[in-house]
Design an enzyme around this catalytic site. Structure first.
Site, mmCIF file in Angstrom:
data_model
loop_
_atom_site.group_PDB
_atom_site.id
_atom_site.type_symbol
_atom_site.label_atom_id
_atom_site.label_comp_id
_atom_site.label_asym_id
_atom_site.label_seq_id
_atom_site.Cartn_x
_atom_site.Cartn_y
_atom_site.Cartn_z
ATOM 1 N N HIS A 16 1.660 29.517 24.881
ATOM 2 C CA HIS A 16 1.456 28.111 24.539
ATOM 3 C C HIS A 16 2.388 27.664 23.423
ATOM 4 O O HIS A 16 2.865 26.524 23.418
ATOM 5 C CB HIS A 16 -0.004 27.907 24.126
ATOM 6 C CG HIS A 16 -0.406 26.483 23.975
ATOM 7 N ND1 HIS A 16 -0.590 25.637 25.050
ATOM 8 C CD2 HIS A 16 -0.650 25.737 22.872
ATOM 9 C CE1 HIS A 16 -0.939 24.439 24.613
ATOM 10 N NE2 HIS A 16 -0.985 24.464 23.310
ATOM 11 N N HIS B 275 -3.584 19.459 28.116
ATOM 12 C CA HIS B 275 -4.793 20.039 27.528
ATOM 13 C C HIS B 275 -5.679 20.504 28.681
ATOM 14 O O HIS B 275 -6.837 20.098 28.809
ATOM 15 C CB HIS B 275 -5.512 19.027 26.632
ATOM 16 C CG HIS B 275 -5.801 19.576 25.265
ATOM 17 N ND1 HIS B 275 -6.934 19.294 24.560
ATOM 18 C CD2 HIS B 275 -5.086 20.419 24.478
ATOM 19 C CE1 HIS B 275 -6.917 19.910 23.395
ATOM 20 N NE2 HIS B 275 -5.800 20.610 23.322
#
Length: 736
Positions: free
Chosen positions: A45, A91
Site C-alpha cells: 500500500h 479505500h
C-alpha cells in the site's frame, strides 16, 4: 535470544528475506516499534513494491503539468495564474470491513491530499464496484455494503462542504467479497501558493496539527496489502473513524497558515500515519526528522510508541515551520480549535529518529523507508482469464424487450438513488453534475471551466488487460470531449488481485503498458494516482480494474447534455456505425445481461480515429451546433439513443448496414457520439474536415423511440416504457 520471532515477522506481513534486509540495513535487530514502521512502509500500500518498476512506463510530463507523480497530488496549469490539484485514491479493503467509515475516510483522505498541496477542494467523484445486489450466494450483504458506502461518501462530502459531482457504479460477481471504492478529488490553487511535502531547513520545528491520535487504523496500510480471509471481518479496529467537521476546520486552518509564509512543508498523515509523514518528508527533503512521541496529542491513555507511530487516526497533518515563527502558526490553529504542537525538528543526518520520554525507540534512515523501499520485478505469465474465445449461439426474439432489460440492469439503470444523497451543488461551481458524460465545474478565479470524468471497465480488462486499459483512457477522454472540453491530464487507480500470482502480475503489467500507450497518444499524462493490490477473497480475484480520471479545459457556457431537447432536430452519429463480430460482441452488456455469458475480446480501438472523432466533437460543441451530445459506450447505440430519449423527447431513426440487428444495436465499438442538431450540413463539414464518418440517422420526435434497419422495425416503444424500469431498477434491487 531475539524478541523478534519468525512468527512476529510473518504477522507483520514481512518476508524472511525482507527481515534479513532490515537487519543488514540497521546493523542490528530492529526494535518492536521499528519492525512496525518497516511493516507499514514496506507494505504494498505504501511502497508500491510490485508496481513501481512498471509505473515508470506511464507518461508523466506535458505542457500543462506543473507537478507529476511523487507528491500528494498532481497539479496542472489551468490559466490565469491558477492550477488544479487532483488525484484518485482507493479505500477498498476498509469499505468491505466497515462500509460507512471505510468510504467516509476514503473521501477524507483524498481531500487532505488536495489541500496539502495548498489547494481548496471543489469537487469529488467516485468510482464504485459491488457484487450483484440479487446474488443469492451472499444474501443481503452486497445491498448493505452499497448502502453503507454511499452513506459514508455522502456524510463526509456533504458535511465537509464539497460537491460530489459524478462517477460510476458497476456490479459484477467478482466484487462480491471485495468491493472497490475509488474516490477522485480536485482543488484549485494559485500557482505561486503550491506547497510540497518536504522537510527542509535543519533546525526547523516539526509541528503536529489536527485531531488527537487514537488506536484506530493501526496496521491499516498492511491490511490493505493482503488478501481477505474468513478472519477479515475481525479487522474492524483497522478501519479509521472520520470526522468531516474537524477536517473542515483543519482545511481552513492549514490554508490560513500557508498564507502566512511560515509553513515550509506539509504532509497528510494518511496511510501509516505519523510514520509515513515523517519519513517521506525527510526522504523528499534530503533531511532527517527527529520527534518526541510524548508531545503527540493523544486521546487514549497508555498508548505505546508502536501504536502512536502506526495509528491512522484521521484529520491530522504534519507541518514543517520556519524556526522562530511557530507562534504564528499555533495562533491560527488555536483560533480554529485544533491542536498544534511542536513534536520535533528537521535534522541533517537523514534519519528518522523517534523518541519516547527521551528514549530512542526507533532510528532508521528515512530513504530506506521511502524511496529505497524494496522493489520487485515479480514473475508473470499470461494474464488470467477463463472466458472462452468463442461464444454461444444466440438470437433475439424481441429486441425492444432486450433494450428495456438492459436499461433496467445494474450497470445501466438510473443511479439517481445514489447521487441524490450527495450535495452536488454546494459552493455553486457545478455547471453539469451527475448523470452526464462528464461533470463541469466553473472556475470563478479564471472565468473558465474544468470538465472531469471517471471511467473503467473490468470486464474488458479481464478479457484483454492492455486493450481494456486503452479503451478506458479513450472513453474517459471521449466523455470529456463530448461536453466540449480538451482533455489535458489524467490520474489513475489500479485495482488488481494478488501480484504474487504470475497471471495477476501479467494483468497489471499489460494494463499499465496499455494505459501508458493511450495516455501518451491522447496527450493526457498521468500526474499521480494509486495502486491497490491484493483485491481478492479466499483466492478469488476481482477483475483487473484500472480506473482513469481525466481533466479537461473549456470555456464557461451553457452545458451540452445528453438529452434530446425538442422535436424536429436531426439525429446524427459522429464517428459512424463502427464494426463488430461475434468475438468482439462477447464483452458487451448485451452478452452479460441478455445472453448471460462473457467471451471473446473487447472492442477494437483505432486511437488515431478516436482522436479525430474527439477533435471533431469538440469543434461541433464549441461552434454551438450540438443541442445534445452523448457518447456511445456501455450497451451500444440503442442504449445511447434510449438514454438521450429519457427526458421525454425520443427519436425515429433508420440505421444502414446488413449486420445482425443485435450487433448494430448493441455492440460497444468506441469512437461514436450521438448528437442532435438543427444544422446537419455544418456538422458534416466539420466531421469531413477531421476525416471522420458521420451518419444522418433520423429525427427527434415526441415521446417514442423507434429504430429501424433499412426500413425493418427493430425497436418500437414509448419513452415511458423505457423510463419506468430504468428509474425504478436500483431501488427495487435494494429492497431485495
Amino acid at each position: 535470544m531475539s524478541a523478534i520471532t519468525p512468527e512476529l515477522v510473518a504477522a507483520h506481513q514481512l518476508t524472511a528475506e525482507e527481515y534479513e534486509r532490515i537487519v543488514r540495513l540497521l546493523g542490528r535487530e530492529p526494535t518492536y516499534t521499528e519492525l512496525g514502521i518497516f511493516s507499514v512502509m514496506w507494505s504494498e500500500h505504501c511502497s508500491y513494491k510490485s508496481s513501481r518498476l512498471h509505473l515508470k512506463k506511464l507518461p508523466t510530463k506535458g505542457p500543462y503539468v506543473l507537478q507529476g507523480p511523487g507528491e500528494n497530488a498532481g497539479v496542472i496549469d489551468i490559466g490565469g495564474g491558477y492550477a488544479a490539484a487532483f488525484k484518485i485514491e482507493s479505500h477498498n479493503h476498509p469499505s468491505f470491513i466497515e462500509p460507512f467509515q471505510g468510504a467516509a475516510t476514503g473521501v477524507g483522505g483524498i481531500l487532505r491530499d488536495i489541500f496539502t498541496m495548498g489547494a481548496r477542494p471543489i469537487a469529488v467523484m467516485d468510482s464504485l464496484r459491488f457484487g450483484p445486489l440479487d446474488d443469492p450466494r451472499v444474501g443481503p450483504r452486497n445491498r448493505r455494503i452499497l448502502q453503507g458506502v454511499v452513506a459514508g461518501i455522502a456524510h463526509y462530502g456533504n458535511c465537509f462542504g464539497v460537491p460530489t459531482v459524478g462517477g460510476e457504479c458497476v456490479f459484477e460477481p467478482c466484487y462480491n467479497g471485495n468491493p472497490l471504492v475509488n474516490v477522485f478529488a480536485l482543488g484549485i490553487v494559485r500557482q505561486d501558493r503550491i506547497f510540497y511535502a518536504r522537510a527542509c531547513g535543519i533546525g526547523n520545528p516539526v509541528v503536529y496539527v489536527g485531531a488527537k491520535t487514537g488506536r484506530d487504523g493501526i496496521h491499516g496500510a498492511s491490511m490493505a496489502s493482503a488478501e481477505f480471509t474468513e478472519e477479515s471481518k475481525q479487522k474492524r479496529p483497522n478501519v479509521q473513524v472520520g470526522d468531516p467537521f474537524m477536517e473542515k476546520l483543519l482545511l481552513e486552518a492549514c490554508l490560513e497558515a500557508m498564507e502566512t509564509g511560515a509553513v515550509v512543508g506539509i504532509q497528510d498523515m494518511g496511510a501509516a500515519g505519523l510514520t509515513c509523514s515523517t519519513c517521506e518528508m525527510g526522504s523528499r527533503g534530503g533531511t532527517g526528522v527527529e520527534i518526541e512521541l510524548s508531545r503527540v496529542p493523544q486521546r487514549e491513555a497508555g498508548m505505546t510508541p508502536y501504536e502512536i507511530m502506526l495509528s491512522e487516526s484521521q484529520e491530522r497533518m504534519l507541518l514543517v515551520v520556519q524556526r522562530g515563527r511557530e507562534e504564528e502558526v499555533f495562533r491560527i490553529f488555536r483560533k480554529w480549535g485544533l491542536d498544534a504542537v511542536a513534536v520535533g525538528e528537521v535534522t541533517g543526518d537523514g534519519m528518522l529518529r523517534v523518541k519516547h520520554n527521551g528514549e530512542v525507540v526507533a532510528e532508521i534512515p528515512s530513504r530506506a523507508l521511502a524511496d529505497e523501499a524494496p522493489v520487485y520485478d515479480r514473475p508473470r505469465t499470461r494474464p488470467f482469464r477463463t472466458a472462452p474465445m468463442e461464444g454461444p449461439e444466440f438470437s433475439s426474439h424481441d429486441l425492444t424487450a432486450d433494450l428495456i432489460r438492459l436499461l433496467a440492469s445494474g450497470d445501466l439503470c438510473d443511479k439517481r438513488w445514489i447521487w441524490e444523497q450527495y450535495d452536488y451543488m454546494v459552493r455553486t461551481n457545478t455547471v453539469l453534475g451527475p448523470g452526464a458524460d462528464a461533470a463541469i465545474l466553473r472556475i470563478k478565479e479564471t472565468g473558465n471551466s474544468l470538465a472531469m470524468a471517471l471511467d473503467g471497465n473490468g470486464r474488458y480488462c479481464y478479457l484483454d488487460p492492455r486493450q481494456g486499459a486503452r479503451l478506458a483512457v479513450a472513453e474517459c477522454c471521449r466523455n470529456v470531449s463530448t461536453v466540449g472540453a480538451l482533455p489535458v491530464a489524467a490520474t489513475n487507480c489500479l485495482n488488481f488481485g494478488n501480484p504474487e500470482r504470475p497471471e495477476i502480475m501479467a494483468q497489471l503489467v499489460e494494463a499499465i503498458e496499455g494505459m501508458g500507450e493511450a495516455c501518451a497518444f491522447f496527450e493526457t499524462p498521468i500526474t499521480g494516482g494509486n495502486v491497490s493490490l491484493y483485491n481478492e477473497t479466499l483466492g478469488e480475484a476481482i477483475y483487473p480494474t484500472p480506473v482513469v480520471g481525466v481533466v479537461g479545459l473549456m470555456k464557461t457556457g451553457l452545458p451540452v447534455t445528453p438529452a434530446f431537447k425538442r422535436e424536429g432536430l436531426h439525429v446524427m452519429l459522429v464517428g459512424g456505425l463502427g464494426a463488430c463480430d461475434d468475438k468482439r460482441f462477447g464483452a458487451t452488456q448485451y452478452a452479460k445481461v441478455i445472453v448471460r455469458e462473457i467471451w471473446g475480446l473487447p472492442p477494437l480501438l483505432d486511437m488515431d480515429y478516436e482522436k479525430r472523432v474527439q477533435a471533431a466533437i469538440r469543434e461541433i460543441v464549441g461552434e454551438g451546433l450540438a443541442e445534445s451530445s452523448h457518447d456511445v459506450s456501455d450497451g451500444g447505440l440503442a442504449v445511447a439513443l434510449a438514454e438521450c430519449s429519457l427526458g421525454g423527447v425520443g427519436a425515429e431513426v433508420d440505421l444502414p448496414g446488413d449486420d445482425r440487428p443485435e450487433f448494430v444495436l448493441f455492440h460497444e465499438g468506441p469512437s461514436r457520439i450521438v448528437i442532435s442538431t438543427a444544422q446537419p450540413d455544418r456538422v458534416e463539414r466539420i466531421a469531413a474536415r477531421h476525416g471522420v464518418e458521420f451518419l444522418r440517422l433520423g429525427h427527434t420526435v415526441r415521446g417514442a423511440l423507434r429504430i429501424r434497419q433499412r426500413g425493418r422495425l427493430l425497436v418500437d416503444c414509448s419513452v415511458e416504457q423505457l423510463r419506468r424500469p430504468w428509474e425504478s431498477a436500483l431501488e427495487e434491487a435494494l429492497r431485495g
